[in-house]
Motif scaffolding. Structure first.
Motif, PDB file in Angstrom:
ATOM      1  N   PHE A  38       0.864  -1.174   0.000  1.00  0.00           N
ATOM      2  CA  PHE A  38       0.000   0.000   0.000  1.00  0.00           C
ATOM      3  C   PHE A  38       0.907   1.232   0.000  1.00  0.00           C
ATOM      4  CE2 PHE A  38      -2.607  -3.050   2.675  1.00  0.00           C
ATOM      5  CZ  PHE A  38      -3.488  -3.395   1.658  1.00  0.00           C
ATOM      6  N   LEU A  39       0.891   1.989  -1.082  1.00  0.00           N
ATOM      7  CA  LEU A  39       1.714   3.189  -1.140  1.00  0.00           C
ATOM      8  C   LEU A  39       0.959   4.338  -0.484  1.00  0.00           C
ATOM      9  CD1 LEU A  39       3.369   3.048  -4.670  1.00  0.00           C
ATOM     10  CD2 LEU A  39       3.949   1.832  -2.562  1.00  0.00           C
ATOM     11  N   SER A  40       1.544   4.862   0.575  1.00  0.00           N
ATOM     12  CA  SER A  40       0.900   5.894   1.366  1.00  0.00           C
ATOM     13  C   SER A  40       1.888   7.036   1.590  1.00  0.00           C
ATOM     14  CB  SER A  40       0.412   5.293   2.689  1.00  0.00           C
ATOM     15  OG  SER A  40      -0.350   6.212   3.427  1.00  0.00           O
ATOM     16  N   SER A  41       1.744   7.756   2.665  1.00  0.00           N
ATOM     17  CA  SER A  41       2.582   8.921   2.946  1.00  0.00           C
ATOM     18  C   SER A  41       2.910   8.989   4.428  1.00  0.00           C
ATOM     19  CB  SER A  41       1.849  10.200   2.531  1.00  0.00           C
ATOM     20  OG  SER A  41       2.512  11.355   3.027  1.00  0.00           O
ATOM     21  N   TRP A  42       4.066   9.597   4.733  1.00  0.00           N
ATOM     22  CA  TRP A  42       4.424   9.791   6.134  1.00  0.00           C
ATOM     23  C   TRP A  42       3.395  10.639   6.862  1.00  0.00           C
ATOM     24  CZ3 TRP A  42       5.084  14.675   8.087  1.00  0.00           C
ATOM     25  CH2 TRP A  42       5.339  15.705   7.176  1.00  0.00           C
ATOM     26  N   THR A  43       2.581  11.394   6.098  1.00  0.00           N
ATOM     27  CA  THR A  43       1.609  12.289   6.746  1.00  0.00           C
ATOM     28  C   THR A  43       0.458  11.538   7.417  1.00  0.00           C
ATOM     29  OG1 THR A  43       0.360  12.603   4.683  1.00  0.00           O
ATOM     30  CG2 THR A  43       2.151  14.159   5.151  1.00  0.00           C
ATOM     31  N   ILE A  76       6.798   1.211   6.354  1.00  0.00           N
ATOM     32  CA  ILE A  76       8.194   1.480   6.008  1.00  0.00           C
ATOM     33  C   ILE A  76       8.343   2.905   5.493  1.00  0.00           C
ATOM     34  CG2 ILE A  76      10.115   0.781   4.528  1.00  0.00           C
ATOM     35  CD1 ILE A  76       8.783  -2.035   4.487  1.00  0.00           C
ATOM     36  N   LEU A  77       9.175   3.663   6.159  1.00  0.00           N
ATOM     37  CA  LEU A  77       9.373   5.067   5.830  1.00  0.00           C
ATOM     38  C   LEU A  77      10.456   5.227   4.774  1.00  0.00           C
ATOM     39  CD1 LEU A  77       8.441   7.928   6.706  1.00  0.00           C
ATOM     40  CD2 LEU A  77      10.308   7.894   8.374  1.00  0.00           C
ATOM     41  N   ILE A  78      10.139   5.935   3.694  1.00  0.00           N
ATOM     42  CA  ILE A  78      11.126   6.251   2.668  1.00  0.00           C
ATOM     43  C   ILE A  78      10.946   7.724   2.309  1.00  0.00           C
ATOM     44  CG2 ILE A  78       9.588   5.209   0.938  1.00  0.00           C
ATOM     45  CD1 ILE A  78      12.149   4.743  -0.777  1.00  0.00           C
ATOM     46  N   ASP A  79      11.683   8.580   3.025  1.00  0.00           N
ATOM     47  CA  ASP A  79      11.436  10.022   2.913  1.00  0.00           C
ATOM     48  C   ASP A  79      12.696  10.878   2.955  1.00  0.00           C
ATOM     49  OD1 ASP A  79      12.196   9.760   5.557  1.00  0.00           O
ATOM     50  OD2 ASP A  79      10.626  11.083   6.318  1.00  0.00           O
ATOM     51  N   GLY A  80      13.866  10.250   2.856  1.00  0.00           N
ATOM     52  CA  GLY A  80      15.100  11.020   2.886  1.00  0.00           C
ATOM     53  C   GLY A  80      15.374  11.706   4.209  1.00  0.00           C
ATOM     54  N   LEU A 114       5.433   4.401   3.533  1.00  0.00           N
ATOM     55  CA  LEU A 114       5.175   5.794   3.894  1.00  0.00           C
ATOM     56  C   LEU A 114       6.161   6.680   3.134  1.00  0.00           C
ATOM     57  CD1 LEU A 114       4.648   5.364   7.744  1.00  0.00           C
ATOM     58  CD2 LEU A 114       2.960   5.229   5.898  1.00  0.00           C
ATOM     59  N   MET A 115       5.682   7.267   2.080  1.00  0.00           N
ATOM     60  CA  MET A 115       6.555   8.010   1.177  1.00  0.00           C
ATOM     61  C   MET A 115       6.725   9.463   1.610  1.00  0.00           C
ATOM     62  SD  MET A 115       5.254   6.601  -2.524  1.00  0.00           S
ATOM     63  CE  MET A 115       3.582   7.214  -2.267  1.00  0.00           C
ATOM     64  N   GLY A 116       7.902   9.973   1.315  1.00  0.00           N
ATOM     65  CA  GLY A 116       8.167  11.388   1.474  1.00  0.00           C
ATOM     66  C   GLY A 116       7.928  12.095   0.154  1.00  0.00           C
ATOM     67  N   SER A 117       8.806  13.005  -0.206  1.00  0.00           N
ATOM     68  CA  SER A 117       8.593  13.854  -1.374  1.00  0.00           C
ATOM     69  C   SER A 117       9.199  13.255  -2.644  1.00  0.00           C
ATOM     70  CB  SER A 117       9.203  15.237  -1.130  1.00  0.00           C
ATOM     71  OG  SER A 117       8.515  15.896  -0.087  1.00  0.00           O
ATOM     72  N   PHE A 118       8.347  13.110  -3.648  1.00  0.00           N
ATOM     73  CA  PHE A 118       8.751  12.704  -4.988  1.00  0.00           C
ATOM     74  C   PHE A 118       8.133  13.712  -5.954  1.00  0.00           C
ATOM     75  CE2 PHE A 118       9.012   8.938  -2.441  1.00  0.00           C
ATOM     76  CZ  PHE A 118      10.072   8.199  -2.961  1.00  0.00           C
ATOM     77  N   ARG A 119       8.898  14.115  -6.954  1.00  0.00           N
ATOM     78  CA  ARG A 119       8.355  15.085  -7.912  1.00  0.00           C
ATOM     79  C   ARG A 119       7.417  14.363  -8.874  1.00  0.00           C
ATOM     80  NH1 ARG A 119       9.642  20.240  -9.581  1.00  0.00           N
ATOM     81  NH2 ARG A 119      11.632  20.280  -8.472  1.00  0.00           N
ATOM     82  N   THR A 120       6.146  14.633  -8.735  1.00  0.00           N
ATOM     83  CA  THR A 120       5.132  14.038  -9.591  1.00  0.00           C
ATOM     84  C   THR A 120       4.169  15.131 -10.038  1.00  0.00           C
ATOM     85  OG1 THR A 120       3.559  13.573  -7.810  1.00  0.00           O
ATOM     86  CG2 THR A 120       5.255  11.900  -8.233  1.00  0.00           C
TER      87      THR A 120
END
Length: 267
Positions: A143-148, A256-260, A188-194
């Protein structure tokens, strides 16, 4: 370390651009058979053509609207016709059309749309594809989500509230399906330019009466510890590829956090 995913069947939702497209590219390069999907059939066909020319012929496209269960059902049937099942399910989604928005700016129809897309669609897709994963004693669900969702942002009310239950679903499914060779994780994704992220930030900049570039630098780039935004294919796609191999088989039930290094929370 050999990451062998050759022949694995992958479905990535909302994948005609941005994050989903980058993830699809990563799996294609590992020899997987990939289905991309999105609401715009013409755009899906265009992306499929380019991916076949540049990476691999083992890619197909399906029309899919995550907010419409009838569309989801047709796409599921299409995936079974094309591949006979899915081994790796990557559930990505776009943004509600009214977001960014604060709670007092939302209407009930906004909430219905958001919950359909962020919560009901993942539940529907998992229920449809997980039986074959059990039969094959192998499955990966992301499930692709966000750290927010762990540090909610007021202007992302719809997304943060609607998809936060997936963290609970991740834990529940991991316990139910672990002995069936199936792992389930929320990313839990951080910032990606989309395109979607840029549209949202431009709306916020316009609302604040400030240049988009200064908002981008202050709110996106500055908080990132590594000093750059994420790359959809290299950073996110590679993570999902690794977790889909046997080396990732012990990782399940996790957020899983991936946010730099940008998010402010610890747990």
């Amino acid at each position: 370390m050999k990451l062998d995913l050759s022949g694995k069947r992958v479905l990535v939702t909302a994948s005609s651009s941005g994050i989903g497209k980058g993830v699809a590219r990563a799996f294609l390069k590992e020899g997987c058979k990939v289905i991309i999907s999105a609401r715009n059939k013409d755009k899906v066909n265009e992306v499929v053509k380019k991916l076949r020319e540049s990476i691999s012929p083992s890619v197909w496209g399906l029309e899919m609207d995550l907010s419409d269960q009838g569309s989801l059902a047709k796409a599921v049937d299409g995936a079974y016709e094309l591949m006979g099942g899915i081994d790796i399910l990557v559930i990505n989604s776009g943004n509600p059309p009214t977001e960014p928005s604060f709670f007092n700016e939302t209407e009930m129809n906004d909430w219905r749309y958001s919950v359909e897309m962020f919560l009901f669609a993942p539940i529907f897709l998992v229920k449809k594809f997980i039986p074959k994963m059990r039969e094959n004693h192998y499955g990966r669900i992301f499930f692709l989500s966000s750290w927010t969702v762990k540090s909610p942002q007021p202007h992302f009310t719809l997304a943060d509230v609607s998809r936060s239950p997936l963290i609970q679903l991740t834990k529940i499914l991991s316990k139910e399906e672990g002995r069936n060779g199936i792992t389930v994780n929320t990313i839990l994704m951080g910032s990606f330019r989309t395109p979607g992220a840029e549209r949202s930030l431009k709306k916020i900049a316009e609302r604040n009466g400030e240049p988009y570039e200064s908002l981008w630098e202050r709110e996106v780039i500055s908080p990132i510890a590594v000093g750059r935004i994420g790359d959809q294919e290299k950073d996110l796609g590679s993570l999902l590829v690794f977790l889909s191999t046997d080396f990732g088989g012990y990782v399940t039930g996790s957020s899983i956090l991936i946010d730099g290094g940008s998010s402010p929370y610890v747990l």
